[in-house]
Motif scaffolding. Structure first.
Motif, PDB file in Angstrom:
ATOM      1  N   GLN A  61       0.765  -1.246  -0.075  1.00 40.47           N
ATOM      2  CA  GLN A  61      -0.038  -0.026   0.063  1.00 40.47           C
ATOM      3  C   GLN A  61       0.828   1.329   0.050  1.00 40.47           C
ATOM      4  O   GLN A  61       0.600   2.137  -0.415  1.00 40.47           O
ATOM      5  CB  GLN A  61      -0.815  -0.038   1.306  1.00 40.47           C
ATOM      6  CG  GLN A  61      -1.887  -1.237   1.391  1.00 40.47           C
ATOM      7  CD  GLN A  61      -1.350  -2.433   1.895  1.00 40.47           C
ATOM      8  OE1 GLN A  61      -0.164  -2.743   2.017  1.00 40.47           O
ATOM      9  NE2 GLN A  61      -2.087  -2.758   2.974  1.00 40.47           N
ATOM     10  N   ALA A  62       1.981   1.272   0.506  1.00 40.15           N
ATOM     11  CA  ALA A  62       3.024   2.357   0.688  1.00 40.15           C
ATOM     12  C   ALA A  62       3.818   2.469  -0.641  1.00 40.15           C
ATOM     13  O   ALA A  62       4.582   3.509  -0.557  1.00 40.15           O
ATOM     14  CB  ALA A  62       3.857   2.269   1.889  1.00 40.15           C
ATOM     15  N   GLY A  63       3.637   1.494  -1.544  1.00 40.25           N
ATOM     16  CA  GLY A  63       4.401   1.941  -2.651  1.00 40.25           C
ATOM     17  C   GLY A  63       5.782   1.191  -2.752  1.00 40.25           C
ATOM     18  O   GLY A  63       6.507   1.406  -3.463  1.00 40.25           O
ATOM     19  N   LEU A  64       6.036   0.109  -1.711  1.00 41.75           N
ATOM     20  CA  LEU A  64       7.331  -0.345  -1.714  1.00 41.75           C
ATOM     21  C   LEU A  64       7.335  -1.964  -1.791  1.00 41.75           C
ATOM     22  O   LEU A  64       8.328  -2.309  -1.743  1.00 41.75           O
ATOM     23  CB  LEU A  64       7.724  -0.351   0.069  1.00 41.75           C
ATOM     24  CG  LEU A  64       7.774   1.237   0.656  1.00 41.75           C
ATOM     25  CD1 LEU A  64       7.776   0.988   2.118  1.00 41.75           C
ATOM     26  CD2 LEU A  64       8.807   1.780  -0.003  1.00 41.75           C
ATOM     27  N   GLY A  65       6.500  -2.263  -2.689  1.00 44.15           N
ATOM     28  CA  GLY A  65       6.188  -3.744  -3.274  1.00 44.15           C
ATOM     29  C   GLY A  65       7.612  -4.004  -3.946  1.00 44.15           C
ATOM     30  O   GLY A  65       7.697  -5.244  -4.453  1.00 44.15           O
ATOM     31  N   ASP A  66       8.282  -3.210  -4.660  1.00 43.01           N
ATOM     32  CA  ASP A  66       9.334  -3.216  -5.586  1.00 43.01           C
ATOM     33  C   ASP A  66      10.643  -3.288  -4.908  1.00 43.01           C
ATOM     34  O   ASP A  66      11.951  -3.432  -5.369  1.00 43.01           O
ATOM     35  CB  ASP A  66       9.389  -2.335  -6.928  1.00 43.01           C
ATOM     36  CG  ASP A  66       8.167  -2.910  -7.739  1.00 43.01           C
ATOM     37  OD1 ASP A  66       7.739  -3.953  -7.889  1.00 43.01           O
ATOM     38  OD2 ASP A  66       7.593  -1.764  -8.480  1.00 43.01           O
ATOM     39  N   ALA A  67      10.600  -3.041  -3.699  1.00 39.96           N
ATOM     40  CA  ALA A  67      11.974  -2.889  -2.827  1.00 39.96           C
ATOM     41  C   ALA A  67      12.313  -4.229  -2.280  1.00 39.96           C
ATOM     42  O   ALA A  67      11.945  -4.709  -1.399  1.00 39.96           O
ATOM     43  CB  ALA A  67      11.480  -2.066  -1.171  1.00 39.96           C
ATOM     44  N   ILE A  68      12.881  -4.913  -3.372  1.00 41.68           N
ATOM     45  CA  ILE A  68      13.229  -6.233  -3.167  1.00 41.68           C
ATOM     46  C   ILE A  68      15.045  -6.481  -3.161  1.00 41.68           C
ATOM     47  O   ILE A  68      15.581  -5.627  -4.167  1.00 41.68           O
ATOM     48  CB  ILE A  68      12.870  -7.228  -4.043  1.00 41.68           C
ATOM     49  CG1 ILE A  68      11.199  -7.133  -3.875  1.00 41.68           C
ATOM     50  CG2 ILE A  68      13.304  -8.521  -4.173  1.00 41.68           C
ATOM     51  CD1 ILE A  68      10.521  -7.915  -5.224  1.00 41.68           C
ATOM     52  N   ARG A  69      15.695  -7.087  -2.203  1.00 50.17           N
ATOM     53  CA  ARG A  69      17.192  -7.079  -2.339  1.00 50.17           C
ATOM     54  C   ARG A  69      17.358  -8.448  -3.178  1.00 50.17           C
ATOM     55  O   ARG A  69      16.894  -9.410  -3.112  1.00 50.17           O
ATOM     56  CB  ARG A  69      17.608  -7.337  -0.955  1.00 50.17           C
ATOM     57  CG  ARG A  69      17.657  -6.024  -0.044  1.00 50.17           C
ATOM     58  CD  ARG A  69      18.098  -6.480   1.428  1.00 50.17           C
ATOM     59  NE  ARG A  69      19.532  -6.978   1.261  1.00 50.17           N
ATOM     60  CZ  ARG A  69      20.828  -6.815   1.092  1.00 50.17           C
ATOM     61  NH1 ARG A  69      20.871  -5.535   0.935  1.00 50.17           N
ATOM     62  NH2 ARG A  69      21.672  -7.256   1.126  1.00 50.17           N
TER      63      ARG A  69
ATOM     64  N   ASN B 229       9.464   9.994   0.694  1.00 43.39           N
ATOM     65  CA  ASN B 229       7.897  10.167   0.919  1.00 43.39           C
ATOM     66  C   ASN B 229       7.113  11.078   0.476  1.00 43.39           C
ATOM     67  O   ASN B 229       7.727  12.115   0.337  1.00 43.39           O
ATOM     68  CB  ASN B 229       8.172  10.385   2.684  1.00 43.39           C
ATOM     69  CG  ASN B 229       6.857  10.191   3.355  1.00 43.39           C
ATOM     70  OD1 ASN B 229       5.967  10.264   3.045  1.00 43.39           O
ATOM     71  ND2 ASN B 229       7.199   9.669   4.669  1.00 43.39           N
ATOM     72  N   ASN B 230       5.931  10.552  -0.015  1.00 44.20           N
ATOM     73  CA  ASN B 230       5.122  11.379  -0.650  1.00 44.20           C
ATOM     74  C   ASN B 230       4.326  12.341   0.242  1.00 44.20           C
ATOM     75  O   ASN B 230       3.517  13.169   0.008  1.00 44.20           O
ATOM     76  CB  ASN B 230       4.186  10.783  -1.415  1.00 44.20           C
ATOM     77  CG  ASN B 230       4.785  10.090  -2.688  1.00 44.20           C
ATOM     78  OD1 ASN B 230       5.947  10.584  -3.401  1.00 44.20           O
ATOM     79  ND2 ASN B 230       4.493   8.808  -3.020  1.00 44.20           N
ATOM     80  N   THR B 231       4.463  12.211   1.472  1.00 47.97           N
ATOM     81  CA  THR B 231       3.791  12.972   2.784  1.00 47.97           C
ATOM     82  C   THR B 231       2.585  12.470   2.868  1.00 47.97           C
ATOM     83  O   THR B 231       1.475  13.065   4.021  1.00 47.97           O
ATOM     84  CB  THR B 231       3.882  14.477   2.451  1.00 47.97           C
ATOM     85  OG1 THR B 231       2.852  14.703   1.695  1.00 47.97           O
ATOM     86  CG2 THR B 231       5.187  15.102   2.174  1.00 47.97           C
ATOM     87  N   ASP B 232       1.861  11.218   2.018  1.00 52.02           N
ATOM     88  CA  ASP B 232       0.698  10.816   2.489  1.00 52.02           C
ATOM     89  C   ASP B 232       0.609   9.385   2.776  1.00 52.02           C
ATOM     90  O   ASP B 232      -0.470   8.621   2.643  1.00 52.02           O
ATOM     91  CB  ASP B 232      -0.378  11.209   1.021  1.00 52.02           C
ATOM     92  CG  ASP B 232       0.408  10.134  -0.239  1.00 52.02           C
ATOM     93  OD1 ASP B 232       1.582   9.851   0.114  1.00 52.02           O
ATOM     94  OD2 ASP B 232       0.045  10.321  -1.039  1.00 52.02           O
ATOM     95  N   GLY B 233       1.443   8.768   3.346  1.00 49.33           N
ATOM     96  CA  GLY B 233       1.811   7.374   3.609  1.00 49.33           C
ATOM     97  C   GLY B 233       2.192   6.460   2.563  1.00 49.33           C
ATOM     98  O   GLY B 233       2.386   5.288   2.666  1.00 49.33           O
ATOM     99  N   THR B 234       2.413   7.073   1.270  1.00 47.60           N
ATOM    100  CA  THR B 234       3.216   6.588   0.292  1.00 47.60           C
ATOM    101  C   THR B 234       4.440   6.802  -0.056  1.00 47.60           C
ATOM    102  O   THR B 234       4.936   8.082   0.273  1.00 47.60           O
ATOM    103  CB  THR B 234       2.338   6.560  -0.890  1.00 47.60           C
ATOM    104  OG1 THR B 234       2.187   7.745  -1.462  1.00 47.60           O
ATOM    105  CG2 THR B 234       0.823   6.112  -0.521  1.00 47.60           C
ATOM    106  N   PHE B 235       5.319   6.259  -0.835  1.00 50.66           N
ATOM    107  CA  PHE B 235       6.605   6.418  -1.224  1.00 50.66           C
ATOM    108  C   PHE B 235       6.844   6.439  -2.774  1.00 50.66           C
ATOM    109  O   PHE B 235       6.441   5.450  -3.385  1.00 50.66           O
ATOM    110  CB  PHE B 235       7.760   5.650  -0.506  1.00 50.66           C
ATOM    111  CG  PHE B 235       7.496   5.931   1.053  1.00 50.66           C
ATOM    112  CD1 PHE B 235       8.728   6.427   1.469  1.00 50.66           C
ATOM    113  CD2 PHE B 235       6.484   4.999   1.899  1.00 50.66           C
ATOM    114  CE1 PHE B 235       8.741   6.659   2.915  1.00 50.66           C
ATOM    115  CE2 PHE B 235       6.743   5.352   3.108  1.00 50.66           C
ATOM    116  CZ  PHE B 235       7.743   6.063   3.643  1.00 50.66           C
ATOM    117  N   THR B 236       7.816   6.968  -3.496  1.00 50.76           N
ATOM    118  CA  THR B 236       7.912   6.919  -4.668  1.00 50.76           C
ATOM    119  C   THR B 236       9.575   6.540  -4.876  1.00 50.76           C
ATOM    120  O   THR B 236      10.568   7.406  -4.522  1.00 50.76           O
ATOM    121  CB  THR B 236       7.591   8.300  -5.590  1.00 50.76           C
ATOM    122  OG1 THR B 236       6.298   8.475  -5.346  1.00 50.76           O
ATOM    123  CG2 THR B 236       8.067   8.119  -6.881  1.00 50.76           C
TER     124      THR B 236
END
Length: 592
Positions: free
Chosen positions: A42-50, A93-100
């Motif tokens: 939900q925060a846009g971190l689904g692709d943050a994979i090591r 941080n997009n300041t709304d609980g999500t990240f880019t």
């Protein structure tokens, strides 16, 4: 985790026993008011994979990153090391609980053999920089002299932000000769000269690869000098993971806690003259730990700082985590077993924070041993009130993680006041857990909080972000002591700020900042539930404040004193009397 061949053989030979042991040592679950939910996707971190390079050095042990406000908008961003198999990732941080993800835009999309990272403003320009223990480009074999120091350039005329790697220019690209070691790092102002120094740890036991770099300040262009030998920190045989600097004995100079494997951790007291004295024998129990992570705080609210160090519970010869509480004589006792916090599987990153805003500090820990059946769960120990007993509530609270956790950091993704958690995995998905305390899903919505940050831009005798300062938060006849430090734990670091819960109070009586030069700043009748930035005065007597020492400062001080305002507590004893006036007069006379 990499070990000696004999120990590694034993670990795998008894793999089945370890899997069984993970069930045996599992702490019983208890009821809790804490509530977490995983919001990674939900925060846009689904692709943050090591994706760790197969040739990466110490590949089973790393997995980290840093959290901080890198674009000065008041919100926490996330920098994640991917381990060499893919470019590092940088989430704004997009300041709304999500990240880019913006690594390419910022110039940090480098695939490198990275172990860990820490963040600090090393050149005092107001922007947060990043140091990475790296062994070079991920497309090549690991190499010496490839550490990374990303200098934050701030915004350009078009508002675009960027980093430049200045490790070579700053003289921090190498550790010792041609060694390619480098695990964790941490920042402090060990000599109290107003700029941040760097310590880098290494695992090679045959070389003295734990190195202290002194920042030589603006006159040198913020370059560093290796002062390890002069400081008395030339150790061989200390396979260290992380350095942690905090003033533990209240003399303003930060001590060094060197967190190391196989019972080799060190507690080193800062002598105030550029040297350290080994006082490990006073930290009773620290030698039992195969230590990987650390956090520091006042766990029992007695006005003295304590430390929690993660270890291995079911390893042979290791008795588990250690919780070292400080005694009046400066020594420490391990109360982990008695308090119920020693059983934590195969521990890595830790946090000592007030997650439920009840005024006491709780303990969180990541876990994971490659080869263990099913994966070890993260643990969350809830403080029952006085720091002497804890309940394990990870599953009950929703903080459920069974991956190969390594780094662990705190943040506040929406600036709503409660502490969220990021888990950096060894291989796999970054995980973000939102704290629902300040949310309609939670029960104790009436619990207050405050988040304190320090602005030292008007006084260059203090380290950036007030690193080294000590914060006292006084409310309802209770004083909570919180150190301002860089938050270094296993392969990662948290934001440089102080957070505390305040229970059901509706006002803070006073917040006192004890600065590293022995001066104080006090704020009184502080509203709760806010992000509070406290600015350092340009001088000890700049009460106007305008950066000028003149009669107006005298008038401002007299006015505060006559109003019985604790802001006039010049000597820091939280009382107003003649001694404050005398201290003010002396400082006024001595101010140029």
């Amino acid at each position: 985790m990499q070990r000696t061949p004999a120990l590694r053989f034993r670990c795998f030979r008894f793999q089945a026993l370890i899997a069984l042991g993970s069930l045996i040592v599992a702490p019983a679950q208890a009821q809790t008011s804490m509530s977490f939910i995983e919001v990674t996707d939900q925060a846009g971190l689904g692709d943050a994979i090591r994706v760790v390079s197969p040739t990466s050095r110490y590949s089973a042990m790393h997995g980290g990153g840093v959290v901080g406000d890198f674009n000065n908008d008041g919100y926490h961003d996330i920098f994640m090391l991917t381990g060499g198999g893919a470019p590092d990732q940088f989430y704004i941080n997009n300041t709304d609980g999500t990240f880019t993800e913006q690594a390419t835009q910022w110039g940090v999309d480098r695939a490198q053999h990275s172990f860990g990272a820490s963040a600090a403003d090393f050149n005092n320009d107001g922007y947060l920089d990043i140091f990475i223990t790296s062994y070079g480009d991920g497309s090549f074999v690991p190499a010496a002299g490839e550490m990374t120091l990303y200098k934050n350039n701030g915004p350009d005329t078009d508002g675009n932000w960027s980093f430049d790697d200045v490790a070579i220019e700053a003289n921090v690209n190498r550790l010792f000769g041609t060694t390619r070691d480098g695990l964790g790092s941490g920042w402090c102002d060990f000599d109290l000269d107003g700029d941040l120094d760097l310590m880098v740890c290494g695992y090679n036991e045959s070389r003295p690869c734990n190195r202290l770099f002194r920042n030589d300040g603006p006159e040198s262009g913020y370059t560093f000098t290796d002062v390890t030998t002069d400081a008395g920190l030339e150790f061989i045989g200390v396979s260290a993971f992380i350095p942690h600097f905090v003033d533990m004995n209240n003399d303003r100079y930060p001590e060094l806690i060197l967190v190391a494997d196989a019972g080799k951790s060190r507690y080193l007291v800062n002598n105030g003259d550029g040297t350290f004295t080994d006082a490990t024998d006073t930290a009773h129990g620290i030698g039992t730990a195969s230590a990987m992570g650390i956090d520091v705080g006042d766990i029992n609210n007695d006005g003295m700082l304590d430390m929690y160090i993660s270890s291995i519970t079911y390893d042979f010869g290791s008795s588990g985590n250690v919780l070292l509480t400080q005694n009046a004589d400066g020594s420490f006792n391990d109360i982990a077993a008695d308090s119920g916090t020693n059983a934590g599987y195969w521990g890595w990153g830790v946090l000592m924070q007030d997650f439920d805003h009840d005024r006491d500090l709780d303990l969180a820990e990541t876990n994971g041993f490659i080869g263990a059946f099913g994966g070890d769960p993260a643990v969350l120990f809830e403080n029952t009130g006085d720091g002497s007993s804890f309940n394990e509530v990870a599953s009950a609270s929703g903080f459920v993680h069974h991956g190969q956790g390594r780094g662990l950091v705190r943040l506040d993704i929406e600036n709503d006041g409660d502490l969220d958690i990021v888990v950096f995995e060894n291989v796999g998905q970054l995980r973000l857990y939102e704290n629902l305390l300040i949310d309609d899903h939670a029960t104790p919505t009436d619990r207050a909080w405050v988040r304190v940050e320090l602005d030292t831009s008007s006084n260059n005798t203090f380290a950036p972000h007030g690193v080294g300062a000590m914060i006292s938060i006084i409310s309802d006849d209770q004083t909570m002591l919180r150190p301002m430090h860089c938050g270094a734990s296993h392969a990662s670091s948290s934001p440089i700020e102080v957070h505390t819960g305040l229970g059901d109070t509706d006002s803070i009586d006073a917040i006192q900042v004890a600065w590293p030069d022995g001066s104080y700043t006090t704020r009184t009748n502080v509203p709760v539930n806010q992000r509070l930035v406290i600015s350092a005065m340009a001088t000890r007597v700049d009460y106007t404040p305008d950066g000028i020492t003149d009669v107006m400062d005298i008038m401002a001080y007299i006015s505060l004193y006559q109003d019985n305002d604790l802001s006039a507590d010049h000597n820091g004893d939280l009382q107003l009397n003649f001694y404050d006036i005398a201290a003010f007069i002396q400082d006024y006379i001595n101010t140029p």
